[in-house]
Scaffold this motif. Sequence first.
Motif, PDB file in Angstrom:
ATOM      1  N   GLN A 260       0.848  -1.193   0.000  1.00 20.76           N
ATOM      2  CA  GLN A 260       0.000   0.000   0.000  1.00 20.76           C
ATOM      3  C   GLN A 260       0.881   1.240   0.000  1.00 20.76           C
ATOM      4  O   GLN A 260       1.531   1.545   0.998  1.00 20.76           O
ATOM      5  CB  GLN A 260      -0.924   0.019   1.220  1.00 20.76           C
ATOM      6  CG  GLN A 260      -1.876   1.203   1.221  1.00 20.76           C
ATOM      7  CD  GLN A 260      -2.793   1.217   2.443  1.00 20.76           C
ATOM      8  OE1 GLN A 260      -2.810   0.266   3.229  1.00 20.76           O
ATOM      9  NE2 GLN A 260      -3.544   2.288   2.607  1.00 20.76           N
ATOM     10  N   PRO A 261       0.917   1.977  -1.112  1.00 24.80           N
ATOM     11  CA  PRO A 261       1.758   3.183  -1.157  1.00 24.80           C
ATOM     12  C   PRO A 261       1.269   4.237  -0.169  1.00 24.80           C
ATOM     13  O   PRO A 261       0.098   4.251   0.232  1.00 24.80           O
ATOM     14  CB  PRO A 261       1.592   3.676  -2.603  1.00 24.80           C
ATOM     15  CG  PRO A 261       0.942   2.567  -3.347  1.00 24.80           C
ATOM     16  CD  PRO A 261       0.188   1.758  -2.353  1.00 24.80           C
ATOM     17  N   ALA A 262       2.175   5.119   0.207  1.00 25.05           N
ATOM     18  CA  ALA A 262       1.823   6.197   1.131  1.00 25.05           C
ATOM     19  C   ALA A 262       0.748   7.100   0.550  1.00 25.05           C
ATOM     20  O   ALA A 262      -0.014   7.744   1.291  1.00 25.05           O
ATOM     21  CB  ALA A 262       3.070   7.013   1.468  1.00 25.05           C
ATOM     22  N   THR A 263       0.665   7.155  -0.788  1.00 20.62           N
ATOM     23  CA  THR A 263      -0.331   8.006  -1.449  1.00 20.62           C
ATOM     24  C   THR A 263      -1.679   7.303  -1.609  1.00 20.62           C
ATOM     25  O   THR A 263      -2.634   7.921  -2.073  1.00 20.62           O
ATOM     26  CB  THR A 263       0.162   8.414  -2.842  1.00 20.62           C
ATOM     27  OG1 THR A 263       0.496   7.235  -3.583  1.00 20.62           O
ATOM     28  CG2 THR A 263       1.385   9.313  -2.740  1.00 20.62           C
ATOM     29  N   PHE A 264      -1.752   6.027  -1.235  1.00 17.17           N
ATOM     30  CA  PHE A 264      -2.999   5.279  -1.396  1.00 17.17           C
ATOM     31  C   PHE A 264      -3.746   5.274  -0.062  1.00 17.17           C
ATOM     32  O   PHE A 264      -3.767   4.298   0.684  1.00 17.17           O
ATOM     33  CB  PHE A 264      -2.722   3.855  -1.869  1.00 17.17           C
ATOM     34  CG  PHE A 264      -3.925   3.151  -2.445  1.00 17.17           C
ATOM     35  CD1 PHE A 264      -4.260   3.310  -3.782  1.00 17.17           C
ATOM     36  CD2 PHE A 264      -4.728   2.342  -1.651  1.00 17.17           C
ATOM     37  CE1 PHE A 264      -5.374   2.669  -4.316  1.00 17.17           C
ATOM     38  CE2 PHE A 264      -5.831   1.699  -2.169  1.00 17.17           C
ATOM     39  CZ  PHE A 264      -6.161   1.865  -3.501  1.00 17.17           C
ATOM     40  N   THR A 265      -4.329   6.418   0.259  1.00 17.37           N
ATOM     41  CA  THR A 265      -5.090   6.577   1.495  1.00 17.37           C
ATOM     42  C   THR A 265      -6.549   6.859   1.153  1.00 17.37           C
ATOM     43  O   THR A 265      -6.875   7.285   0.040  1.00 17.37           O
ATOM     44  CB  THR A 265      -4.557   7.734   2.342  1.00 17.37           C
ATOM     45  OG1 THR A 265      -4.783   8.979   1.643  1.00 17.37           O
ATOM     46  CG2 THR A 265      -3.061   7.571   2.613  1.00 17.37           C
ATOM     47  N   SER A 266      -7.405   6.647   2.130  1.00 17.06           N
ATOM     48  CA  SER A 266      -8.831   6.890   1.928  1.00 17.06           C
ATOM     49  C   SER A 266      -9.084   8.332   1.486  1.00 17.06           C
ATOM     50  O   SER A 266      -9.837   8.584   0.542  1.00 17.06           O
ATOM     51  CB  SER A 266      -9.581   6.597   3.231  1.00 17.06           C
ATOM     52  OG  SER A 266     -10.945   6.940   3.127  1.00 17.06           O
ATOM     53  N   THR A 267      -8.424   9.272   2.130  1.00 14.10           N
ATOM     54  CA  THR A 267      -8.636  10.690   1.822  1.00 14.10           C
ATOM     55  C   THR A 267      -8.192  11.033   0.404  1.00 14.10           C
ATOM     56  O   THR A 267      -8.916  11.707  -0.342  1.00 14.10           O
ATOM     57  CB  THR A 267      -7.884  11.568   2.832  1.00 14.10           C
ATOM     58  OG1 THR A 267      -8.376  11.300   4.145  1.00 14.10           O
ATOM     59  CG2 THR A 267      -8.071  13.041   2.513  1.00 14.10           C
ATOM     60  N   LEU A 268      -7.011  10.561   0.014  1.00 10.32           N
ATOM     61  CA  LEU A 268      -6.491  10.907  -1.308  1.00 10.32           C
ATOM     62  C   LEU A 268      -7.250  10.214  -2.426  1.00 10.32           C
ATOM     63  O   LEU A 268      -7.494  10.807  -3.486  1.00 10.32           O
ATOM     64  CB  LEU A 268      -5.002  10.558  -1.384  1.00 10.32           C
ATOM     65  CG  LEU A 268      -4.073  11.438  -0.546  1.00 10.32           C
ATOM     66  CD1 LEU A 268      -2.646  10.924  -0.604  1.00 10.32           C
ATOM     67  CD2 LEU A 268      -4.137  12.892  -1.012  1.00 10.32           C
ATOM     68  N   ILE A 269      -7.640   8.956  -2.214  1.00  9.51           N
ATOM     69  CA  ILE A 269      -8.386   8.247  -3.256  1.00  9.51           C
ATOM     70  C   ILE A 269      -9.769   8.875  -3.432  1.00  9.51           C
ATOM     71  O   ILE A 269     -10.222   9.098  -4.573  1.00  9.51           O
ATOM     72  CB  ILE A 269      -8.517   6.753  -2.911  1.00  9.51           C
ATOM     73  CG1 ILE A 269      -7.145   6.087  -2.885  1.00  9.51           C
ATOM     74  CG2 ILE A 269      -9.422   6.049  -3.917  1.00  9.51           C
ATOM     75  CD1 ILE A 269      -6.377   6.159  -4.188  1.00  9.51           C
ATOM     76  N   LYS A 270     -10.422   9.194  -2.340  1.00  9.32           N
ATOM     77  CA  LYS A 270     -11.742   9.832  -2.451  1.00  9.32           C
ATOM     78  C   LYS A 270     -11.637  11.189  -3.132  1.00  9.32           C
ATOM     79  O   LYS A 270     -12.472  11.543  -3.980  1.00  9.32           O
ATOM     80  CB  LYS A 270     -12.383   9.979  -1.073  1.00  9.32           C
ATOM     81  CG  LYS A 270     -13.821  10.452  -1.124  1.00  9.32           C
ATOM     82  CD  LYS A 270     -14.478  10.414   0.242  1.00  9.32           C
ATOM     83  CE  LYS A 270     -15.937  10.791   0.153  1.00  9.32           C
ATOM     84  NZ  LYS A 270     -16.609  10.737   1.490  1.00  9.32           N
ATOM     85  N   SER A 271     -10.607  11.941  -2.796  1.00  7.40           N
ATOM     86  CA  SER A 271     -10.397  13.245  -3.437  1.00  7.40           C
ATOM     87  C   SER A 271     -10.192  13.082  -4.938  1.00  7.40           C
ATOM     88  O   SER A 271     -10.720  13.866  -5.738  1.00  7.40           O
ATOM     89  CB  SER A 271      -9.189  13.935  -2.806  1.00  7.40           C
ATOM     90  OG  SER A 271      -8.884  15.129  -3.480  1.00  7.40           O
ATOM     91  N   GLY A 272      -9.424  12.060  -5.341  1.00  7.15           N
ATOM     92  CA  GLY A 272      -9.211  11.812  -6.765  1.00  7.15           C
ATOM     93  C   GLY A 272     -10.492  11.449  -7.490  1.00  7.15           C
ATOM     94  O   GLY A 272     -10.716  11.874  -8.627  1.00  7.15           O
ATOM     95  N   ILE A 273     -11.361  10.674  -6.828  1.00  4.69           N
ATOM     96  CA  ILE A 273     -12.639  10.309  -7.442  1.00  4.69           C
ATOM     97  C   ILE A 273     -13.508  11.545  -7.634  1.00  4.69           C
ATOM     98  O   ILE A 273     -14.131  11.726  -8.687  1.00  4.69           O
ATOM     99  CB  ILE A 273     -13.368   9.254  -6.579  1.00  4.69           C
ATOM    100  CG1 ILE A 273     -12.598   7.931  -6.595  1.00  4.69           C
ATOM    101  CG2 ILE A 273     -14.795   9.045  -7.086  1.00  4.69           C
ATOM    102  CD1 ILE A 273     -13.137   6.890  -5.626  1.00  4.69           C
ATOM    103  N   VAL A 274     -13.551  12.399  -6.620  1.00  3.41           N
ATOM    104  CA  VAL A 274     -14.351  13.623  -6.720  1.00  3.41           C
ATOM    105  C   VAL A 274     -13.841  14.509  -7.854  1.00  3.41           C
ATOM    106  O   VAL A 274     -14.624  15.069  -8.635  1.00  3.41           O
ATOM    107  CB  VAL A 274     -14.341  14.378  -5.377  1.00  3.41           C
ATOM    108  CG1 VAL A 274     -14.963  15.768  -5.528  1.00  3.41           C
ATOM    109  CG2 VAL A 274     -15.093  13.576  -4.315  1.00  3.41           C
ATOM    110  N   LYS A 275     -12.530  14.637  -7.990  1.00  2.00           N
ATOM    111  CA  LYS A 275     -11.959  15.426  -9.097  1.00  2.00           C
ATOM    112  C   LYS A 275     -12.362  14.836 -10.444  1.00  2.00           C
ATOM    113  O   LYS A 275     -12.675  15.568 -11.393  1.00  2.00           O
ATOM    114  CB  LYS A 275     -10.439  15.462  -8.978  1.00  2.00           C
ATOM    115  CG  LYS A 275      -9.921  16.327  -7.847  1.00  2.00           C
ATOM    116  CD  LYS A 275      -8.393  16.285  -7.775  1.00  2.00           C
ATOM    117  CE  LYS A 275      -7.869  17.096  -6.605  1.00  2.00           C
ATOM    118  NZ  LYS A 275      -6.396  16.993  -6.482  1.00  2.00           N
ATOM    119  N   LEU A 276     -12.348  13.505 -10.530  1.00  2.00           N
ATOM    120  CA  LEU A 276     -12.718  12.857 -11.790  1.00  2.00           C
ATOM    121  C   LEU A 276     -14.192  13.078 -12.105  1.00  2.00           C
ATOM    122  O   LEU A 276     -14.559  13.346 -13.260  1.00  2.00           O
ATOM    123  CB  LEU A 276     -12.403  11.363 -11.719  1.00  2.00           C
ATOM    124  CG  LEU A 276     -12.696  10.558 -12.987  1.00  2.00           C
ATOM    125  CD1 LEU A 276     -11.870  11.077 -14.164  1.00  2.00           C
ATOM    126  CD2 LEU A 276     -12.419   9.076 -12.754  1.00  2.00           C
TER     127      LEU A 276
END
Length: 281
Positions: A64-80
């Motif tokens: 699990q990369p340091a960038t693969f967090t609940s907050t960052l993944i959810k933020s990426g989905i919202v941006k998409l």
Amino acid sequence: MEQFVCYNGEIISEKDFSIAPNNRGFYFGDSLFESMHAHSTEIPLFSLHFDRLIQGMEVLGYEQPATFTSTLIKSGIVKLLNRNKQFKSTRVRLTVFRNPGGLYLPSNDSISYLVQTTNLDFDKLAHRLPSMIVDVFPNQIKCAGEISPFKTGNALLYVMAARYAKLNRLHDCILINQHGRYVELSSSNLFGLKGDTLVTPPLQEGCVAGVMRNYIINRLAPSIGLKTELKPISQKEFLEFDEVFSTNAVSGIRNIVGIGTKRFYSTRYRKMQSALEEMLF
């Protein structure tokens, strides 16, 4: 209209995205995925999806990369969702796959991920889908094991069950395990209602640990005065239910009105679906 995807946190045009020829998800089904329901930019069950995904990654040995967090993944989905201008009900698919290297034995456990979004043809939950006629898928069983609770890229069993249903003019098929007991459907979990008790198979029977299954057991059922029981379901017990439902995170609850010549009542389905929609949205 041009569509975009999110690959490892970067928003790129769908037409510019491609996978490597030796992608392990393509080669070996070495991947996990989550299908989520977004409405506007809200994903009501995101935390349950992310928790299941992390559990699956641990079982498969993914790093699990340091960038693969609940907050960052959810933020990426919202941006998409914003980039694709999808502000009603949308299916969000998050796929995680082990990076290339090795044959069956991977040479590393690092991962990449891809997020895709597609519009749904209903808003909020699927109230208007037809009631389902189903039957048992006879050609392959599903056994319980370490990976059976998770949604992996190795989904041929579900593909074949869905194809069998179409060829036999059914809405879906029920998968059985090595004991001949009912496990789930090709794309959803299975519930039966007897009196005021909802019954669904335990994970030890081989079913996917469905996010909507989880929510119904722990949130919906108690809120509307229903008890839940996790127990194996035999063919005889299935036919004795008052009502039968399929459940998944995208469409919610869908009623099953028949299997073979047996017909079920459908008196509480809409009330349950409406209560679920009110809780989620």
